[in-house]
Enzyme design. Sequence first.
Site, PDB file in Angstrom:
ATOM      1  N   GLU A   1       3.183   4.263 -11.602  1.00  0.00           N
ATOM      2  CA  GLU A   1       4.551   3.774 -11.443  1.00  0.00           C
ATOM      3  C   GLU A   1       4.814   2.723 -12.513  1.00  0.00           C
ATOM      4  OE1 GLU A   1       5.139   4.268  -6.605  1.00  0.00           O
ATOM      5  OE2 GLU A   1       4.444   2.353  -7.405  1.00  0.00           O
TER       6      GLU A   1
ATOM      7  N   ASN B   1       4.089   3.228  -2.130  1.00  0.00           N
ATOM      8  CA  ASN B   1       3.720   2.309  -1.043  1.00  0.00           C
ATOM      9  C   ASN B   1       4.908   1.968  -0.152  1.00  0.00           C
ATOM     10  OD1 ASN B   1       1.162   2.352  -2.009  1.00  0.00           O
ATOM     11  ND2 ASN B   1       1.053   0.218  -2.606  1.00  0.00           N
TER      12      ASN B   1
END
Length: 407
Positions: A159, A198
């Site tokens: 990411e 997440n």
Amino acid sequence: MPSLRIEEVKEVAVIGAGDMGHGIVELCALNGYKVYLKDIDQKILGKAKKRIRESLNILERKGKLKDETIETVLGRIFLILDYEHSLENCQLAIEAVPEIMSLKKKIFSELDSKLPKSAIIATNTSNMSITELASQTNRSSQVVGMHFFNPVILMKTIEIIKGSNTSDETMKFTENFAYSLNKLPIPVLKDVPGFIVNRVQAPSSVLLNKTIEKKIATFSQIDANFRKIGQPMGPFELMDYVGLDIYKHGADYFAQKIHPEFKSPKWVNELITAGKLGKKTNHGIYDWSSGRPFIDLDDTTEKFDAKDILLVQVNEAAKLIEQGVVEYPGDIDLAIQNATGNVSGIFWLLKDDREYLINRLNFLANEMGIDTFRPIDFLKDMAIPSARKALKARKRKRKEEKDKKKL
């Protein structure tokens, strides 16, 4: 910032020699970069070097080192206890220390004073604000999130997170660096807690914890349910494997930044107080002293539906899409598929039965007393995101950029 091209980068630095740090170092060295690995203790550095060697041995046995030797790769890695002059030629530093904001801020301030003015500072944080970390430097436009997944060598997703002041040039450079590591960069366009993977998975822990608190099912029953449907680990075994202290840091950060419902539960805090952190201490939710814990796969329960975990993830993902956190909606599934064991992603549930999904989310919100599970209005008419289309769009965009460079 001065123009920085990926072709000019020969040396990088990684701060922190733990699970993530040593994996990032190995990855960089495998792809031809000279890497400085810094930590505060020679024993920690020595252990990291040993683990890198062990990993390279596995890659060699599998024939994945190509034409290089283990010693050639290790020869690109330099262990340091202080910065001295090691960072003079580094154009990228990646911070990979524990998720403690004060510690990260200290390191960012140090790096800002030691690195060349043109260098970029990245953080491997899985949750914390890129913008807040950048405030410790005089180069906030050159600070970026670069969140790898564990194990670093195997997981394809990285990411790339844009802070409030991160420049487009920094984002593009960091994406290109990820490509140079043979990884798949997924841009995160807004500095939201937890970023993509997440953040999407965070409500799952809330649901699991409530299931335990309400005595609907036991730890092992839930893990057996997941193992039965083909998952390599159940969620509680995985929590133990990663570390209950790591989980607590993330959960309490989400509780502070998103909603109090994300706070780590009482039973986790009690285990941590007793020094039972999971695999790393041989005891946590399970007993790891004799190796991987035994979970009776016949001891499942119909009182808990593993699909509910994905339902709450779809709802959280819809929130990110509505907020414009991702470039392409399908980036969320693309990131999940390449960063976790979930190769199917989550959005197939929308194709399966959207009405059931929404009704079930309302039921879970009422049954568990958790507002986070309440389906957002955007979910009702949201187009079904496609990871395949997102990947095609990324490949097309990258090809156009390469063609433009040739002109």
